[in-house]
Design a protein around this motif. Structure first.
Motif, PDB file in Angstrom:
ATOM      1  N   ALA A  56      10.403  13.985 -10.592  1.00 54.70           N
ATOM      2  CA  ALA A  56      10.609  14.643  -9.288  1.00 54.70           C
ATOM      3  C   ALA A  56       9.836  13.963  -8.159  1.00 54.70           C
ATOM      4  N   PHE A  57       9.105  12.912  -8.490  1.00 54.88           N
ATOM      5  CA  PHE A  57       8.269  12.250  -7.477  1.00 54.88           C
ATOM      6  C   PHE A  57       9.120  11.558  -6.430  1.00 54.88           C
ATOM      7  N   ASP A  58       8.745  11.720  -5.167  1.00 50.66           N
ATOM      8  CA  ASP A  58       9.346  10.887  -4.132  1.00 50.66           C
ATOM      9  C   ASP A  58       8.232  10.115  -3.434  1.00 50.66           C
ATOM     10  N   PRO A  59       8.224   8.798  -3.581  1.00 51.71           N
ATOM     11  CA  PRO A  59       7.138   8.006  -3.003  1.00 51.71           C
ATOM     12  C   PRO A  59       7.103   8.046  -1.474  1.00 51.71           C
ATOM     13  N   ILE A  60       8.197   8.448  -0.841  1.00 50.00           N
ATOM     14  CA  ILE A  60       8.162   8.484   0.632  1.00 50.00           C
ATOM     15  C   ILE A  60       7.700   9.867   1.078  1.00 50.00           C
ATOM     16  N   PRO A  61       6.513   9.925   1.694  1.00 50.34           N
ATOM     17  CA  PRO A  61       6.020  11.229   2.135  1.00 50.34           C
ATOM     18  C   PRO A  61       6.938  11.795   3.221  1.00 50.34           C
ATOM     19  N   THR A  62       6.963  13.107   3.330  1.00 51.11           N
ATOM     20  CA  THR A  62       7.810  13.716   4.357  1.00 51.11           C
ATOM     21  C   THR A  62       7.192  13.477   5.744  1.00 51.11           C
ATOM     22  N   GLY A  63       8.038  13.480   6.740  1.00 47.57           N
ATOM     23  CA  GLY A  63       7.556  13.440   8.120  1.00 47.57           C
ATOM     24  C   GLY A  63       7.287  12.048   8.681  1.00 47.57           C
ATOM     25  N   LEU A  64       7.666  11.004   7.954  1.00 47.96           N
ATOM     26  CA  LEU A  64       7.441   9.659   8.494  1.00 47.96           C
ATOM     27  C   LEU A  64       8.626   9.236   9.361  1.00 47.96           C
ATOM     28  N   THR A  65       8.371   8.371  10.339  1.00 47.83           N
ATOM     29  CA  THR A  65       9.475   7.756  11.071  1.00 47.83           C
ATOM     30  C   THR A  65      10.099   6.694  10.168  1.00 47.83           C
ATOM     31  N   ALA A  66      11.288   6.220  10.566  1.00 49.05           N
ATOM     32  CA  ALA A  66      11.966   5.228   9.718  1.00 49.05           C
ATOM     33  C   ALA A  66      11.113   3.978   9.570  1.00 49.05           C
ATOM     34  N   SER A  67      10.447   3.563  10.657  1.00 43.66           N
ATOM     35  CA  SER A  67       9.688   2.313  10.528  1.00 43.66           C
ATOM     36  C   SER A  67       8.432   2.532   9.697  1.00 43.66           C
ATOM     37  N   GLU A  68       7.865   3.741   9.761  1.00 38.95           N
ATOM     38  CA  GLU A  68       6.717   4.021   8.888  1.00 38.95           C
ATOM     39  C   GLU A  68       7.173   4.056   7.430  1.00 38.95           C
ATOM     40  N   ALA A  69       8.302   4.728   7.196  1.00 43.58           N
ATOM     41  CA  ALA A  69       8.793   4.837   5.808  1.00 43.58           C
ATOM     42  C   ALA A  69       9.072   3.452   5.229  1.00 43.58           C
ATOM     43  N   ALA A  70       9.495   2.533   6.101  1.00 40.66           N
ATOM     44  CA  ALA A  70       9.811   1.185   5.621  1.00 40.66           C
ATOM     45  C   ALA A  70       8.559   0.467   5.122  1.00 40.66           C
ATOM     46  N   LEU A  71       7.387   0.958   5.527  1.00 40.27           N
ATOM     47  CA  LEU A  71       6.138   0.330   5.063  1.00 40.27           C
ATOM     48  C   LEU A  71       5.704   0.817   3.677  1.00 40.27           C
ATOM     49  N   ILE A  72       6.403   1.819   3.160  1.00 39.78           N
ATOM     50  CA  ILE A  72       6.078   2.261   1.787  1.00 39.78           C
ATOM     51  C   ILE A  72       6.732   1.257   0.837  1.00 39.78           C
ATOM     52  N   ARG A  73       5.884   0.466   0.202  1.00 36.58           N
ATOM     53  CA  ARG A  73       6.405  -0.615  -0.656  1.00 36.58           C
ATOM     54  C   ARG A  73       6.956  -0.105  -1.981  1.00 36.58           C
ATOM     55  N   GLY A  74       6.428   1.033  -2.415  1.00 40.23           N
ATOM     56  CA  GLY A  74       6.861   1.528  -3.720  1.00 40.23           C
ATOM     57  C   GLY A  74       5.753   2.336  -4.348  1.00 40.23           C
ATOM     58  N   GLY A  75       5.701   2.327  -5.654  1.00 35.81           N
ATOM     59  CA  GLY A  75       4.719   3.168  -6.325  1.00 35.81           C
ATOM     60  C   GLY A  75       4.234   2.546  -7.616  1.00 35.81           C
ATOM     61  N   GLU A  76       3.229   3.200  -8.140  1.00 39.41           N
ATOM     62  CA  GLU A  76       2.670   2.761  -9.421  1.00 39.41           C
ATOM     63  C   GLU A  76       2.304   3.973 -10.243  1.00 39.41           C
ATOM     64  N   CYS A  77       2.465   3.835 -11.543  1.00 39.84           N
ATOM     65  CA  CYS A  77       1.866   4.836 -12.407  1.00 39.84           C
ATOM     66  C   CYS A  77       0.558   4.227 -12.907  1.00 39.84           C
ATOM     67  N   ASN A  78      -0.437   5.072 -13.012  1.00 39.38           N
ATOM     68  CA  ASN A  78      -1.779   4.586 -13.309  1.00 39.38           C
ATOM     69  C   ASN A  78      -2.211   5.006 -14.706  1.00 39.38           C
ATOM     70  N   MET A  79      -2.443   4.010 -15.539  1.00 38.89           N
ATOM     71  CA  MET A  79      -2.895   4.309 -16.898  1.00 38.89           C
ATOM     72  C   MET A  79      -4.377   3.990 -16.994  1.00 38.89           C
ATOM     73  N   TRP A  80      -5.181   4.967 -16.590  1.00 40.72           N
ATOM     74  CA  TRP A  80      -6.631   4.857 -16.753  1.00 40.72           C
ATOM     75  C   TRP A  80      -6.962   5.197 -18.190  1.00 40.72           C
ATOM     76  N   THR A  81      -8.058   4.631 -18.684  1.00 37.25           N
ATOM     77  CA  THR A  81      -8.206   4.723 -20.140  1.00 37.25           C
ATOM     78  C   THR A  81      -9.532   5.318 -20.614  1.00 37.25           C
TER      79      THR A  81
END
Ligand code: TNX
Length: 782
Positions: free
Chosen positions: A434-459
């Motif tokens: 259900a994750f959406d990496p693009i936070p709500t409320g961003l302008t289109a140009s701000e949203a374009a700066l979201i490169r993507g996401g990562e899952c973090n496997m800390w150990t």
């Protein structure tokens, strides 16, 4: 068994054979590709692998061609030749082709028809992803209806939503063998993930050979293991180059993380002059945030960091270097003459600005090597961030929002959805999905700066042997999130059907995957007198066995009974705990699933919560402290604990009429490593009319149930205590004497928060958490 059949079997036992014996349709085969493909035209017919005479490719796609050849050979015993396309004589082939008309660098097209298979992309990476889709299209069947391997006639066009699709692997808290890292790269590539964020330096171990500073690995890679022997390991530069090449062949970019200024105890242990005090320290054996950080005032420390980076940039072709920047306490800097002098000479106004200065110094040095830095969201607080710096948002989505609003690109890995070290009770597969990496409320140009996401496997709690059970199947959900273009079309049930088809594949690849969700949930239903507990298996095939424990008023365990296997219901009396063992697909869920239940007067009162719980730790919502559920474990992420950030907790009860009250017990959690403190004091008041209140108790004393020994002790809660290494434990504030009832209609409980973390704590001055569990109110003894 015929080798052809092994892969055919692996490619999906689920859909056919067993019950219906049907052969999967072409569209079913396409629909079970993970991540789902963007568009597909399906036609009737299949092309048999046995009819394919060669795999052809232009020279520049030789690596991709070899990958396919090896895959088909290893899994399907396919022996067709591999040829560069200049030598291709015609005939049915799998053709790998460059298609410069495809604009997106990772886009691909797969076409299968009677004449052959074409896999096209503008880049090798695009073609590679086409191949991942192609092999997932192989049939899924078993038994008499087994087809020989073939490809469905179709045209598939696909491209990802995000350019950065990563997994962070922390090889520091626990070292992972190079072969294991390579396996993980294989699996990432199979699901079209393209970044391995390799966490290589930490308090508990330095894992990357640096020629100029041999003690980093001779000494800093080893900590005292539980058996007293050195525990750890490191990667030589040769091993790193080999792993980087291996990843590059699979289009996985490795981004190294060299943490600064915090999480650096292992380096300081190897070279004490790198810290502020110059004292020798041990490589850390505990988990948490530690005060010894690099001295930012010391020129030789800065020179050291630049030297390290000079070797790092030679090893990793990625344009990015992750410099950490998270969880860096400034307590040493406050006491350090050199750091204070730097603050003066650079005209900085506080220690956080000194962190900004250091990051910018290293950032510029790396820029000289053509590298861009990535840092955890704390780097925003430090100011003076190089313009190109990328922010990785982990403490929520806010860091990402702030970053893009300041024009910095961001990578999203909030703890709410992306922490694969967290148990499934905090983050399960449906949540990841259900994750959406693009936070709500961003302008289109701000949203374009979201490169993507990562899952973090800390150990911290995951040595190599359990890593896969944590990564999979959650990674498949994340790959869907990061790849699929139309996030609104995501549907969990459809994804889940595809996933079912991937388990035999994962089995075949030898992936030791874990569960999707906590396999059972509970419901508690109160009525006039009773409280009934129901155990609800998430799937009907889950097998459950369980035991019940009774607790006395002080939560000490008194008796234990097992409950017959076929009963999934219990009438709760008093304070009880239940532990459930669940099994699915022949795998035991790795931990007992516990719930505490208490049938008490609070659950029948009109309870109103006057404080606002943190949205991150809501427990069961408004009524959580009076819903009959308590936590038999002391874990702040367990669903019974409600968290308040820096705020007092106030609860009022209206019992509707005067009733007799014998005992009130309120429990809180303390876990100072996570900034969670017992309240400073707890007071209880009663009222006849809900307006005029009379004090009953103001307590500083509480009982703790120490995890280690199950013993009770009474302690004084003083704010100047310095035991920051405590495990999580429960403290109970008790009022009452069951032999002497108090008759009243209203009650109020106030837990005064510590407000801020006290002096001497690594997070001194930051808001302190208060975590509360069920407030149990009992009648008098009859
Ligand atoms: C926070 S995420 C950390 C890590 C821990 C992790 C455990 C981040 C930037 N820092 O050092 O391993 O929590 O979940």
């Amino acid at each position: 068994m015929n080798k052809h059949l092994i892969w055919a079997l692996a490619l999906l036992l689920a859909a056919c054979g067993t019950e219906t014996g049907t052969i999967e349709t072409n569209s079913a085969r396409i629909n079970r590709v993970i991540p789902v493909v963007q568009t597909a035209q399906v036609a009737t017919g299949t092309l048999a692998l046995a009819d394919i005479q060669s795999i052809t490719y232009p020279r520049a796609l030789e690596g991709e061609g070899r990958w396919l050849k090896t895959f088909l050979h290893d899994y399907l015993d396919y022996h067709g030749p591999l040829e560069p396309d200049t030598e291709w004589q015609g005939g049915k082939a799998i053709q790998l082709l460059f298609n410069p008309a495809m604009e997106a660098p990772e886009a691909y097209r797969v076409t299968v028809d009677a004449s052959g298979v074409r896999v096209e992309g503008a880049t090798g990476q695009g073609v590679f992803y086409g191949l991942q889709t192609l092999v997932q299209l192989l049939p899924n069947q078993e038994g008499d209806n087994c087809e020989l391997p073939n490809f469905p006639f179709c045209t598939i066009d696909d491209a990802p939503r995000f350019a950065h699709r990563g997994l962070l692997l922390d090889c520091c808290r626990h070292f992972m063998e190079p072969e294991f890292v390579k396996r993980t790269i294989d699996h990432l590539a199979f699901y079209k993930m393209n970044v391995l964020h390799w966490h290589l330096t930490e308090d508990q171990g330095w894992r990357i050979e640096i020629k100029k500073y041999p003690r980093l690995t001779e000494h800093g890679a080893w900590r005292e293991g539980e058996d007293g022997e050195p525990y750890g390991g490191f990667y030589t530069q040769d091993q790193i180059r080999d792993i980087v090449d291996y990843a590059a062949e699979r289009h996985v970019e490795i981004i190294p993380e060299i943490e600064l200024p915090g999480h650096s105890s292992a380096a300081i242990s190897a070279y004490p002059h790198l810290g502020c005090t110059g004292d020798s320290i041990d490589v850390v054996t505990e988990w948490g945030v530690f005060p010894d950080v690099y001295c930012a005032g010391n020129d030789s420390t800065v020179a050291f960091l630049k030297d390290v980076m000079d070797e790092v940039v030679q090893l990793f072709p990625s344009t990015y270097v992750h410099i950490g920047g998270d969880e860096a306490p400034v307590s040493r800097w406050e006491e350090c003459d050199k750091c204070q002098a730097r603050i003066q000479t650079m005209g900085l106004d506080h220690e956080h600005a000194l962190q900004g200065w250091l990051i910018s110094e290293i950032g510029h040095h790396l820029a000289g090597h053509g590298k861009t830095i990535i840092g955890w969201d704390e780097i925003l607080e430090a100011g003076d961030l190089p313009e190109t710096a990328i922010v990785q948002s982990w403490r929520g989505m806010e860091g990402g929002v702030e970053a893009v609003q300041h024009g910095h690109p961001a990578i999203m890995s909030p703890t709410s959805h992306c922490y694969f070290d967290y148990p499934l009770s905090s983050t399960d597969l449906p949540e990841v999905f259900a994750f959406d990496p693009i936070p709500t409320g961003l302008t289109a140009s701000e949203a374009a700066l979201i490169r993507g996401g990562e899952c973090n496997m800390w150990t911290e709690r995951a040595p190599q042997s359990v890593i896969e059970s944590k990564i999979y199947p959650r990674l498949l959900g994340m790959s869907e999130v990061l790849w699929r273009q139309d996030s609104t079309a995501r549907d969990y049930d459809t994804f889940h059907r595809a996933l079912e088809a991937h388990y035999p594949l994962l089995d075949h690849m030898g992936v030791d995957y874990g569960f999707e969700q906590v396999p059972v949930s509970f419901s508690l239903t109160p009525d006039e007198e009773s409280l009934s507990l129901n155990v609800l298996p998430v799937w009907k095939e889950i097998e459950v066995s369980w035991i019940k424990s009774d607790y006395s008023d002080d939560y000490s365990e008194v008796t234990v009974d097992s409950i017959p296997l076929d009963e999934l219901h219990y009438d709760v009396e008093g304070v009880m705990g239940f532990s459930v063992q669940a099994e699915f697909r022949g795998k035991k869920y790795p931990e007992l699933i516990g719930i505490g239940a208490a049938n008490h007067l609070g659950i029948r009162a009109d309870m109103s919560l006057k404080s606002t719980p943190s949205p991150y730790y809501p427990a069961g919502g408004e009524n959580a402290l009076a819903d009959g559920r308590w936590d038999p474990l002391q874990q702040f992420r367990a669903p019974a604990w409600q968290g308040f950030n820096g705020e007092d907790l106030v609860v009022e009860y209206d019992f509707g009429e005067r009733i007799g009250i014998g005992l009130v017990s309120a429990s809180f959690l303390e876990y100072t490593n996570a900034w969670i403190f017992f309240p400073e004091k707890v007071s209880l008041e009663y009222s006849e009319d809900g307006e005029k209140w009379f004090p009953l108790l103001t307590g500083h004393n509480y009982y703790t149930w120490n995890e280690m020994g199950y013993t009770w002790r009474q302690r004084k809660n003083t704010a100047d205590r310095m035991e920051w290494e405590e495990p999580q434990y429960r403290g109970m504030y008790l009022w009452g004497d069951p032999a002497k009832a108090l008759y009243t209609r209203y009650l109020r409980l106030t837990a005064k928060s510590m407000g801020i973390c006290p002096e001497g704590h690594p997070a001194a001055g930051q808001p302190a958490w208060t975590f509360a569990d069920e407030i149990i109110i009992k009648g008098p003894l009859r």
